[in-house]
Design an enzyme around this catalytic site. Structure first.
Site, short mmCIF file in Angstrom:
data_model
loop_
_atom_site.label_atom_id
_atom_site.label_comp_id
_atom_site.label_asym_id
_atom_site.label_seq_id
_atom_site.Cartn_x
_atom_site.Cartn_y
_atom_site.Cartn_z
N TYR A 77 33.04 34.28 15.55
CA TYR A 77 32.04 33.44 14.86
C TYR A 77 30.94 34.29 14.26
CZ TYR A 77 34.68 29.63 16.69
OH TYR A 77 35.71 28.79 16.96
N SER A 93 24.12 50.01 17.30
CA SER A 93 23.71 49.73 15.93
C SER A 93 23.58 48.22 15.70
CB SER A 93 24.72 50.35 14.97
OG SER A 93 24.72 49.69 13.74
C1 HEA Z 1 36.42 34.34 11.46
C2 HEA Z 1 37.13 34.34 12.50
C3 HEA Z 1 37.72 33.18 13.23
C4 HEA Z 1 37.39 31.82 13.18
C5 HEA Z 1 36.31 31.15 12.39
C6 HEA Z 1 38.30 31.19 14.09
C7 HEA Z 1 38.28 29.82 14.33
C8 HEA Z 1 39.05 29.19 15.29
N1 HEA Z 1 40.03 29.79 16.06
FE1 HEA Z 1 40.63 31.72 15.95
N2 HEA Z 1 41.05 33.69 16.07
C9 HEA Z 1 40.45 34.69 15.35
C10 HEA Z 1 39.42 34.54 14.43
C11 HEA Z 1 38.82 33.32 14.15
N3 HEA Z 1 39.15 32.11 14.65
C12 HEA Z 1 41.03 35.96 15.65
C13 HEA Z 1 40.63 37.30 15.06
C14 HEA Z 1 42.02 35.71 16.60
C15 HEA Z 1 43.01 36.69 17.23
C16 HEA Z 1 42.43 37.73 18.09
C17 HEA Z 1 43.53 38.63 18.57
O1 HEA Z 1 44.28 38.22 19.47
O2 HEA Z 1 43.66 39.74 18.03
C18 HEA Z 1 41.99 34.28 16.84
C19 HEA Z 1 42.82 33.65 17.75
C20 HEA Z 1 42.70 32.32 18.11
C21 HEA Z 1 43.36 31.74 19.23
C22 HEA Z 1 44.27 32.46 20.22
C23 HEA Z 1 45.66 32.55 19.72
C24 HEA Z 1 46.51 33.36 20.60
O3 HEA Z 1 46.31 34.58 20.65
O4 HEA Z 1 47.38 32.77 21.24
C25 HEA Z 1 43.01 30.41 19.26
C26 HEA Z 1 43.47 29.44 20.27
O5 HEA Z 1 42.86 28.51 20.55
C27 HEA Z 1 42.10 30.20 18.16
C28 HEA Z 1 41.48 28.99 17.86
C29 HEA Z 1 40.51 28.82 16.87
C30 HEA Z 1 39.84 27.55 16.61
C31 HEA Z 1 40.12 26.24 17.29
C32 HEA Z 1 38.93 27.80 15.63
C33 HEA Z 1 37.96 26.80 15.05
O6 HEA Z 1 36.67 27.32 14.97
C34 HEA Z 1 38.39 26.30 13.72
C35 HEA Z 1 37.61 25.08 13.32
C36 HEA Z 1 37.88 24.60 11.91
C37 HEA Z 1 38.61 23.53 11.56
C38 HEA Z 1 39.32 22.69 12.56
C39 HEA Z 1 38.82 23.17 10.13
C40 HEA Z 1 37.75 22.33 9.49
C41 HEA Z 1 37.49 21.04 10.16
C42 HEA Z 1 37.63 19.83 9.58
C43 HEA Z 1 38.03 19.65 8.14
C44 HEA Z 1 37.25 18.65 10.38
C45 HEA Z 1 38.31 17.67 10.71
C46 HEA Z 1 39.33 18.23 11.60
C47 HEA Z 1 39.80 17.66 12.72
C48 HEA Z 1 39.16 16.55 13.41
C49 HEA Z 1 41.08 18.19 13.27
N4 HEA Z 1 41.92 31.38 17.47
#
Ligand code: HEA
Ligand code: HEA
Ligand code: CUA
Ligand SMILES: [Cu+2]
Lengths: 294, 361, 544
Positions: C266, C178
């Site tokens: 993403y 889908s």
């Molecule tokens: C919409 C969903 C979404 C989004 C957008 C993100 C975004 C990010 N995620 Fe996340 N993540 C998940 C959903 C998501 N994640 C899910 C579901 C899991 C768990 C899965 C599971 O195990 O079940 C997970 C797990 C997960 C892990 C694994 C943890 C673990 O199991 O041990 C990690 C590790 O690196 C991580 C990192 C990040 C990072 C670095 C971003 C980056 O994209 C974030 C970037 C944003 C910012 C940093 C903030 C804004 C930035 C600024 C204001 C600029 C200035 C900042 C600096 C210079 C510091 N995520």
């Protein structure tokens, strides 16, 4: 616009009227997954549900495609729709590439990481007798760490896979000849070369079936032959299935050609099937080198 | 409820107090990241809230017209880039140190089972010691009752892992069935235990004490009930413990050719059952959900003992019932006898250890 | 009156519908046989909302059990089923289809197309979700209960699951099909059906983010299909992909899964960025700052998302180079994401802002999502992740990005475009109650989870040590509050709008909103842009 466009004129972008096909197909697929999910767990009624689902699904597919072909032949599809078809076929093939990538990835991981790791010094703690060799077969070698896999022999590139490579490569050429003939407006020649292409595809499937029988009967190489058997059969199996589908596509295109469909200028149905066929061809080359040669 | 030294504190707000260098570095890195992120967060949202407060229509603020500025955009690409490069650089040394498991003084294999840990002292002082470490039974009962208590609730085990202080301990992890993870926050370690593969991690505890952790990879229904308790002893105490443990093991090593009476085997089997089987099959042998009942089970009561012995040795249902090969012949014989003569099962059948020896071949 | 289920409330004022009575079916046929993008969009939205309820009720089951230590309501087995199904249903049933619903409704309107490129296939994409959802939810009633291996479905635990695992696998195949069809439809629509003058770089950002999301979907859904197919054959056909005894490797599953799984997260946030990028300029009364860099940032996030997957696997034991590579690559994503945050704030800067409900949700999104982004960055740092992996810190992180990110943006979008869909305005007071209630309860629920994770409480635990009791109790209270706010939303906002109750919406309810969707009446007539509209130079107004 769809329904309101006057007969005989091509709408800017044809939007089909409400259709029962999609929901029926979803219903058919519901039966398919219901049946399949229960069947693998040994239910006796499930195969019938699965079959019924397949029947619904294929029937709907047939009706749906027939309707689309009718629409196409009655001139409802503008050039713009033609472009849509091109994009969609390209992206569909890309998704197929990624599906195969998962299995090629598994092959890579197994050969380069998993098996060497299992046979490493560290892992002697768990599997003292296992030697990391690929293919994990041969005299005096345990085919799997736990020794649960019976010894088997593998299939080299010679002769069957090479024959198959030749078949597929040739079919690519014959298909191109057919295409050129179609563009040149020579329908008879097109149909002839299409049949040859289909026949080459069918032969490929035949040779592959023969190879499987050979593997199971003479080489003791099975789907359950450890990671080698798993990657070998899943890769070649999914590929073989795609060849079958591609061949059916070409077959239906040939039948349509015989019915007088397509023009030298507009024949994306033909081209789409041809793209698919070339994709199947390229995947085969990957298999030929990575699975059979290396 | 009080804080548990070496375990969680009540309403703890940050990482555990570290007792290893790696733990300290993790702590430091976390605090560093927290501060940097907070500063950026406050800076960024100060701007936003300023704008929200001042640039409102209700205050009569007229919209400006700009919508592009290459200079600004380059700046706010480069600056964050530099910040993350610094962050990455700060962490690199610790990553490399964490991964360096060479030159260990003591090597211990930790094997994850559903649902307990097995420890084998492979190399170093105490080599040859091996035992299982299971959640204390009363904790599981408390959990079921819904009214738990105790500072070490769910963290108490029968046999803690014992290691010497100030020595590099290398933990080799593996698993018997599914993936588990060996985690002890105070020591700064967490390492998945992967069936069929070995992985390793290390720690050098700098303080004598008890440290607690739990299994950190979903491993089935009793995932919450396979804690880790590491007891760090002074060098002398550790030597004493090794000596005692060795004597104990020698005494325990049953002679598999010994012929037992029904009562003795049942008594022994009851303990084995409580430690290994009761978690799934329940203390009353009734099973639960997909777990088969043993009470009244045809396999258990069958006159042909070999069926049950095979299942005990090799497992069943795709590993949902694990293989219990690792238990001793006497233990398997005892538990088989126990199940054949408990609850509603009154077969009077005795399974002798020698039969297990034979079945293993 | 597309999204209005009860057309009686709308007798007058829609003469433009009548011209098309011929193509405007009534009753159940209209929905079952739909080929109209607006109707299909409506079905997607309603479906995903229903799934949000189902997934939410499962979450409340989790929170009820975790309210205090000890087992009170469910046994550990059922608990794992709740967790697994909550994750699966929220990801595949609620968030993803909701964004597809938005795409269906808005993309043709925004780019001046008559419909989606393949209208029948569009309907198939929707209807495939129904069998999949039935199978998934139905698996609770199968012998052995629903799958309980976590939404990540790690081998070899999946090999121990009962028959429901196979039902789940097939359901996910169908959902994958889908998604792929849906994505092809979206890409083709955007690439091939834009009205003349709507160049790619004049497209609304929502279209851009969806274009890139659809590309991600087509690239990774087949990979997930491959992974679960291997699980299936390992379970039933004797293969050894994940079985070391036969030379396979359980960790291989994780690599394949996360190659899908990371881009997947993403997939769930990029369209949210698109929605917010439409709303903030509208209520700041100022054009979006840095349109071009927004597009490049989105693309960068998508590209980077393919090379960071192993940050979910630091504890599996990778070589040190692997850990370093994935750590650096992951941290890099902060840069393009930061660009987006800064652009939105620059858009607000020196604007002339008002704070109607869509804007509130967007600002809330910005604020709370960024917290989730920062915790992501903290997790990205391998040494810290060694402490936090598989603890509630991760749970906190991803609910901050998924609930406060994706879900909040979805709510923002519903308030923003809802008047266009239904032809009536929601009540501003109710919208604000919904927003503030959700924001507060959201933080009560998920903020304490950071502390729990730092203190080492593992996730997917049915029971926990006494020291974790207070924060868990707070989180549970928050969760029920958050749930009630969504009930409030349904009863007092969604239902009235669907019934057509409320102030009639003007064609363009938001003073400074831009885009072609505001060039058609509210509710959007059943057919729009049947002949390609003539656009002005900015491609935001129809001039002929
Ligand atoms: C919409 C969903 C979404 C989004 C957008 C993100 C975004 C990010 N995620 Fe996340 N993540 C998940 C959903 C998501 N994640 C899910 C579901 C899991 C768990 C899965 C599971 O195990 O079940 C997970 C797990 C997960 C892990 C694994 C943890 C673990 O199991 O041990 C990690 C590790 O690196 C991580 C990192 C990040 C990072 C670095 C971003 C980056 O994209 C974030 C970037 C944003 C910012 C940093 C903030 C804004 C930035 C600024 C204001 C600029 C200035 C900042 C600096 C210079 C510091 N995520
Ligand atoms: C994708 C989006 C998404 C969304 C929106 C949510 C929403 C919520 N989630 Fe989450 N969650 C995940 C994705 C999501 N989740 C994932 C991927 C996991 C990991 C799974 C895994 O480990 O495998 C997870 C795991 C997860 C856990 C960890 C479980 C564990 O480790 O054992 C918890 C625990 O509190 C939790 C809670 C919640 C809560 C309280 C909400 C709330 O926001 C829900 C609010 C909605 C409602 C409550 C519904 C509306 C109300 C009704 C229908 C009426 C009834 C209500 C009342 C009477 C009050 N979730
Ligand atoms: Cu062992 Cu979780
Ligand atoms: Cu990720």
């Amino acid at each position: 616009m769809s329904a309101t466009t006057a007969a005989g004129s091509t709408p800017h972008y044809y939007i089909p009227a409400p259709s029962r096909h999609p929901v029926l197909m979803a219903g058919g697929l519901f039966l398919v997954i219901l049946g399949a999910g229960q069947w693998v767990n040994g239910s006796t009624w499930a195969p019938w549900v699965l079959l019924a689902g397949m029947a619904v699904w294929l029937t709907v597919m047939f009706q749906w495609f027939s309707e689309a072909i009718r629409e196409s032949e009655s001139g409802l599809y503008s050039d713009r729709i033609d472009v849509s078809f091109r994009w969609s076929m390209s992206w569909f093939i890309f998704s197929e590439v990624m599906f195969f990538a998962a299995f090629f990835g598994a092959l890579y991981w197994a050969r380069v990481h998993a098996v060497p790791n299992l046979g490493s010094l560290e892992n002697q703690l768990l599997w003292p007798d296992f030697k990391a060799l690929w293919p994990s077969a041969g005299p005096g070698i345990t085919a799997s760490p736990a020794g649960t896999v019976e010894p088997f022999s593998t299939i080299g590139p010679w002769p069957l896979p090479t024959i198959n490579t030749a078949l597929l490569l040739t079919s690519g050429v014959t298909l191109t000849i057919a295409h050129h003939a179609l563009i040149a407006g020579n329908r008879g020649k097109t149909i002839l070369w299409m049949w040859i292409t289909v026949a080459l595809g069918a032969t490929f499937v035949g040779v592959q079936a023969f190879e499987y029988i050979h593997a199971y009967r003479d080489l003791n190489l099975k789907l359950s032959s450890g990671i080698f058997g798993s990657t070998f059969f899943m890769l070649t199996g999914f590929h073989g299935f795609h060849v079958l589908v591609g061949m059916l596509m070409l077959l239906f295109i040939t039948i349509r050609l015989m019915k007088g469909h397509f023009t030298p200028e507009r024949h994306f149905g033909f081209e789409g099937a041809a793209w698919y066929w070339h994709f199947v061809d390229v995947v085969w080359l990957g298999l030929y080198f990575l699975v059979y040669w290396l | 409820t009080n804080d548990l030294p070496g375990g969680p504190k009540v309403n703890q707000l940050n990482l555990h107090d570290p007792v290893t260098k790696i733990g300290e570095q993790q702590h430091f890195l976390h605090n560093f990241m927290l501060v940097v992120c907070l500063v950026i967060f406050i800076a960024v949202f100060a701007v936003m809230f300023y704008s929200i407060l001042k640039h409102r229509k209700s205050l009569g603020h007229k919209p400006a017209n700009f919508h592009e500025s290459v200079a600004v955009e380059i700046a706010w690409t480069i600056v964050p880039f530099i910040i993350v490069v610094i962050m990455g650089a700060m962490a690199t040394r610790t990553v490399v140190a964490m991964k360096d498991t060479s030159n260990a003084d003591l090597t211990i294999k930790a094997t994850g089972y559903q649902w307990k840990w097995g420890y084998d002292y492979l190399k170093g002082q105490g080599e040859g010691i091996a035992f299982l470490s299971t959640l204390d039974v009363s904790q599981r009962t408390m959990s079921d009752s819904g009214k738990p208590s105790g500072d070490d609730y769910l963290l108490k085990v029968d046999n803690p892992l014992v290691v010497p202080v100030n020595q590099k301990v290398r933990i080799v992890t593996t698993a018997n069935d599914v993936i588990h993870a060996w985690m002890v926050p105070s020591l700064g370690v967490k390492q998945d235990a992967i069936p069929g593969f070995v992985r390793d991690t290390w720690f050098r505890a700098e303080k004598v004490g008890d440290y607690y952790g739990q299994c950190a990879e979903l491993c089935g229904k009793e995932h919450a009930y396979m804690p880790i308790h590491v007891k760090v002893l002074s060098t002398e105490d550790y030597a004493k413990w090794v000596e005692g443990k060795k004597k104990e093991m020698a005494a325990l090593a049953d002679d598999p050719s010994k012929v037992w009476t029904l009562e003795d085997l049942v008594a022994r089997g009851e303990k084995v059952y409580a430690a290994n089987c009761a978690a799934c099959h329940r203390p009353d042998g009734k099973g639960a959900g997909p777990i088969k009942a043993l009470d009244g089970s045809p396999v258990v009561t069958d006159a042909d003992k070999s069926k049950q012995i095979q299942i005990l040795l090799n497992g069943a249902a795709n590993g949902a019932m694990p293989a219990w090969k690792t238990l001793s012949d006497t233990e398997i014989a005892a538990v088989a006898t126990y199940t054949k003569n408990s609850w509603g099962n009154k077969t009077g059948t005795v399974v002798q250890p020698s039969e297990i020896v034979a079945a293993r071949k | 009156m597309s999204a209005v289920l009860d057309p009686k409330g709308h007798a007058g004022g829609h003469s433009d519908d009548h011209a098309h009575d011929h193509g405007h079916p009534h009753g159940w046929r209209r929905w079952l046989f739909a080929t109209n993008h607006k109707d299909i969009g409506t079905m997607y939205l309603l479906f995903s909302f229903a799934m949000l309820m189902v997934g939410g009720v499962l979450a409340l089951g989790i929170r009820a059990e975790l309210f205090q230590p000890g087992l009170q309501f469910v046994n550990p087995e059922l608990f794992n089923q709740l967790t697994t199904m909550h994750g699966l249903i929220m990801v595949f049933g609620a968030i993803m289809p909701a964004f597809v619903g938005f795409a269906n409704w808005m993309l043709p309107l925004q780019i001046g197309a008559a419909d989606m490129a393949f209208a029948r296939m569009n309907n198939l994409s929707f209807w495939l979700l129904i069998p999949a959802a039935l199978m998934l939810v139905g698996s609770f009633f199968m012998p052995g209960g629903a799958p309980a291996a976590g939404w990540t479905l790690y081998a070899p635990l999946t090999l121990q699951m009962g028959p429901s695992m196979d039902a789940g696998i097939f359901a996910m195949h169908i959902m994958g099909a889908s998604s792929i069809m849906g994505s092809i439809n979206i890409i083709v629509t955007i690439l091939n059906m834009r009205a003349p003058g709507m160049t790619l770089m004049k497209m609304p950002l929502f279209a851009w983010t969806w274009l890139i999301t659809a590309y991600l979907l087509i690239a990774v859904m087949p990979v997930l299909a491959g992974a679960i197919t291997m699980t299936l054959t390992d379970r039933h056909f004797g293969t050894s992909f994940f079985n070391p005894a036969g030379g396979g490797d359980p960790v291989m599953y994780q690599h394949i899964f996360w190659f899908f799984g990371h881009p997947e997260v993403y997939i769930m946030i990029l369209p949210a960025f698109g929605i917010v990028s439409a709303i903030i300029p509208a209520f700041a009364r100022k054009r979006l700052f840095g349109y071009t860099s927004m597009v490049y940032a989105t693309a960068s996030i998508a590209i980077l998302s393919f090379i960071v997957w192993a940050h979910h696997m630091y504890t599996t034991g990778m070589p040190v180079t692997g850990q370093l590579f994935f750590m650096y690559a992951t941290m890099l994503i902060a840069v393009p994401t930061g660009v987006k945050i800064f652009n939105w704030i620059a858009t607000m800067w020196k604007g002339s802002m008002t704070f109607e409900t869509p804007m509130l949700w967007s600002v809330g999104f910005l604020f709370v999502f960024t917290m989730g982004g920062f915790t992501g960055l903290i997790l990205a740092m391998a040494p810290i992740d060694i402490q936090l992996q598989d603890t509630y810190y991760v749970v906190a992180h991803f609910h901050y990005v998924l609930v406060a990110g994706s879900l909040f943006a979805l709510f923002a979008g519903v308030y923003y475009w809802g008047p266009k869909w239904t032809g009536v305005m929601y009540s501003e007071t109710r919208g604000k109650i919904h927003f503030w209630g959700s924001l507060i309860f959201f933080n009560i629920t998920f903020f304490p989870m950071h502390f729990l994770g730092l203190a080492g409480m593992p996730r997917r635990y049915a029971d926990y040590p006494m020291q974790f009791a207070d924060f868990n109790a707070i989180a549970s209270v928050g969760a029920f509050g958050f749930g009630l706010m969504q009930v409030y939303f349904f009863v007092f906002v969604v239902l009235p709008m669907m019934r057509g109750k409320g102030e009639p919406a003007p064609q363009k309810p938001w003073e400074a909103a831009e885009g072609l969707e505001w060039e058609v009446p509210s509710p959007a007539p059943w057919h729009t842009f049947e002949t390609p509209p003539k656009l002005d130079a900015t491609a935001t107004r129809v001039i002929g």
